[in-house]
Design an enzyme around this catalytic site. Structure first.
Site, PDB file in Angstrom:
ATOM      1  N   GLY A  73       0.789  -1.213   0.000  1.00  0.00           N
ATOM      2  CA  GLY A  73       0.000   0.000   0.000  1.00  0.00           C
ATOM      3  C   GLY A  73       0.827   1.273   0.000  1.00  0.00           C
ATOM      4  O   GLY A  73       0.491   2.245  -0.688  1.00  0.00           O
ATOM      5  N   GLN A 189      -7.627  -1.065   4.158  1.00  0.00           N
ATOM      6  CA  GLN A 189      -8.370  -1.674   5.258  1.00  0.00           C
ATOM      7  C   GLN A 189      -9.759  -2.147   4.852  1.00  0.00           C
ATOM      8  O   GLN A 189     -10.362  -2.965   5.532  1.00  0.00           O
ATOM      9  CB  GLN A 189      -8.483  -0.695   6.427  1.00  0.00           C
ATOM     10  CG  GLN A 189      -7.207  -0.538   7.236  1.00  0.00           C
ATOM     11  CD  GLN A 189      -6.796  -1.810   7.944  1.00  0.00           C
ATOM     12  OE1 GLN A 189      -7.590  -2.729   8.149  1.00  0.00           O
ATOM     13  NE2 GLN A 189      -5.530  -1.876   8.332  1.00  0.00           N
ATOM     14  N   SER A 209      -3.754  -3.981  -0.479  1.00  0.00           N
ATOM     15  CA  SER A 209      -2.567  -4.710  -0.017  1.00  0.00           C
ATOM     16  C   SER A 209      -2.954  -6.126   0.369  1.00  0.00           C
ATOM     17  O   SER A 209      -4.045  -6.360   0.910  1.00  0.00           O
ATOM     18  CB  SER A 209      -1.942  -3.987   1.182  1.00  0.00           C
ATOM     19  OG  SER A 209      -0.744  -4.616   1.587  1.00  0.00           O
ATOM     20  N   ALA A 210      -2.042  -7.070   0.114  1.00  0.00           N
ATOM     21  CA  ALA A 210      -2.356  -8.487   0.308  1.00  0.00           C
ATOM     22  C   ALA A 210      -2.419  -8.904   1.767  1.00  0.00           C
ATOM     23  O   ALA A 210      -3.257  -9.719   2.158  1.00  0.00           O
ATOM     24  CB  ALA A 210      -1.317  -9.352  -0.418  1.00  0.00           C
ATOM     25  N   HIS A 211      -1.542  -8.349   2.605  1.00  0.00           N
ATOM     26  CA  HIS A 211      -1.407  -8.912   3.958  1.00  0.00           C
ATOM     27  C   HIS A 211      -2.558  -8.535   4.884  1.00  0.00           C
ATOM     28  O   HIS A 211      -2.613  -8.986   6.031  1.00  0.00           O
ATOM     29  CB  HIS A 211      -0.057  -8.528   4.577  1.00  0.00           C
ATOM     30  CG  HIS A 211       0.039  -7.141   5.109  1.00  0.00           C
ATOM     31  ND1 HIS A 211       0.010  -6.869   6.457  1.00  0.00           N
ATOM     32  CD2 HIS A 211       0.185  -5.955   4.488  1.00  0.00           C
ATOM     33  CE1 HIS A 211       0.138  -5.564   6.641  1.00  0.00           C
ATOM     34  NE2 HIS A 211       0.248  -4.992   5.458  1.00  0.00           N
ATOM     35  N   THR A 247      11.661  -7.261 -11.287  1.00  0.00           N
ATOM     36  CA  THR A 247      11.268  -8.646 -11.523  1.00  0.00           C
ATOM     37  C   THR A 247      10.043  -8.994 -10.692  1.00  0.00           C
ATOM     38  O   THR A 247       9.952  -8.625  -9.516  1.00  0.00           O
ATOM     39  CB  THR A 247      12.423  -9.598 -11.154  1.00  0.00           C
ATOM     40  OG1 THR A 247      13.574  -9.246 -11.930  1.00  0.00           O
ATOM     41  CG2 THR A 247      12.046 -11.042 -11.421  1.00  0.00           C
ATOM     42  N   CYS A 335       1.579   0.966  12.479  1.00  0.00           N
ATOM     43  CA  CYS A 335       2.626   1.826  11.921  1.00  0.00           C
ATOM     44  C   CYS A 335       3.042   2.921  12.890  1.00  0.00           C
ATOM     45  O   CYS A 335       4.078   3.549  12.724  1.00  0.00           O
ATOM     46  CB  CYS A 335       2.151   2.459  10.613  1.00  0.00           C
ATOM     47  SG  CYS A 335       1.707   1.241   9.360  1.00  0.00           S
TER      48      CYS A 335
END
Length: 392
Positions: A73, A189, A209-211, A247, A335
């Site tokens: 993110g 979120q 975001s994936a996590h 990559t 954060c």
């Protein structure tokens, strides 16, 4: 007294990998081919990257070609802000004397948005930080007053990470587009917790975001509406149609795709289960502990998020006492952990320093049970009573 349990209830900070997601990540580790290569191993990896792109796009109601994979993110958000900076500057880097060069954000944005805006402010741009009401809702009159022919970008998060308040992004986008500015929303979120459709929201850019949805860390994406400008933050190769060099992160992208696919199928059930457990926790804490305050909007809120202020008790002390009992929560945004300053989100709501410092965020997720909620309700009253007594 109940036997000690281990309860992770900090899912807004990060989530564990689901088994099928972990399998996809492992597949990515074994998929050693460079997804940009033309040989068999490369083509195989590329096919899985495109499959993941389609899954993320479908979760957002977006065309696959509008999805740009990033490291998360923060990178996606910064890419948007730096794109706008480039649009507003001449070749020598100085601000253009005419045209759009003003930014608008809310007071409760994630630090990666607020600090990106602050960086631009320090470099000569005008940045307007809009207030929110006591529930965390954007003050629409303030937005209307701030919009002008010089507004370049408005960035308002879909749902707040600390209090869970959900904004009316559709209406905000309508006002922004009527002004002729670009619209961005950080939906990190909100993804997988509430329905999202970029066409309905009317945004030009959207960050995920994936996590946060039981996927791996280090993988994210930026939705870019067709014909919206995007200038690479990372320059290099031709990956992502030249919009994000580097990559391909096969394990992260494969895992993200699988997490998005699962989230799409579970969205309705997730909302029902999390809201029921959250309400059970809220009612129990209000019933068993005097002088507590619920932070966030009573209706327009993420189904899994509960932010509570405990008068007369300090947040970090509460967390340490909870951790001893096996309960892992948060004082706010992960954060911002380690900061002695009160949460900027709670301060923006008008909470005083004492209440802001005494807040705990419970963010629920898959695996949390009614018994876990009962355990938390049982353990919290003596913790708060003891800390209040020590503070007197």
């Amino acid at each position: 007294m109940s036997e000690k349990r281990h309860i992770y209830i900090d899912f807004n900070a990060s989530t564990p990998l689901k088994p099928d997601v972990k399998a996809a990540v492992i597949e990515g580790l074994d998929s050693y081919g460079n997804a940009s290569s033309m040989h068999t191993a490369g083509r195989s990896a590329n096919a899985r990257v495109q499959q993941a792109r389609k899954a993320v796009a479908e979760l957002l109601g977006a065309p696959p070609q509008s999805i740009v994979f990033t490291s998360g993110g923060s990178e996606a958000n910064n890419t948007v802000f730096q794109t706008m900076r480039s649009l507003a500057c001449s070749e020598d880097g100085s601000l253009l004397k005419t045209g759009r060069n003003e930014f608008i954000v809310s007071a409760i944005e994630h630090p990666c948005v607020l600090n990106a805006a602050l960086y631009l402010q320090e470099n000569g741009f005008k940045v307007t930080v809009l207030p929110v009401d006591e529930y965390g809702k954007l003050k629409m009159d303030a937005l209307k007053a701030a919009l002008s022919e010089k507004t370049l970008l408005v960035s308002i998060m879909t749902a707040n990470n600390e209090i869970g308040t959900v904004q009316d992004i559709k209406e905000i986008s309508r006002l922004v587009k009527a002004c002729g500015a670009w619209m961005h929303t950080d939906a990190v979120q909100a993804l997988g917790k509430i329905p999202l459709n970029v066409e309905d929201l009317g945004v030009d850019y959207l960050t995920v975001s994936a996590h946060k949805i039981y996927g791996p860390k280090g993988a994210g994406a930026l939705y870019v509406k067709k014909n919206s400008p995007l200038i690479p933050l990372v320059h290099g190769g031709h990956q992502e149609n030249g919009l994000r060099a580097g990559t391909y992160n096969n394990p992260g992208i494969f895992g993200f795709g699988k997490a998005a696919e699962i989230a799409a199928g579970e969205l309705e059930e997730y909302g029902k289960q999390m809201a029921a457990l959250r309400d059970q926790l809220k009612e129990g804490l209000l019933r068993e502990i005097p002088n507590v305050k619920i932070n966030g909007h009573p209706q327009d809120v993420l189904p899994n998020t509960l932010n509570v202020s405990f008068t007369g008790a300090e947040g970090e002390a509460i967390l340490l006492a909870m951790d001893i009992q096996g309960i892992e929560a948060s004082t706010g945004s992960a954060c911002a952990s380690g900061s002695l300053e009160p949460s900027h989100v709670l301060v923006a709501l008008g909470l005083g320093a004492e209440l802001a410092h005494g807040s705990i965020r419970f963010s629920l997720g898959w695996g949390i049970t009614k018994d876990d909620i009962f355990y938390i309700i049982e353990k919290m009253p003596p913790i708060i009573a003891r800390l209040r007594a020590m503070a007197q």
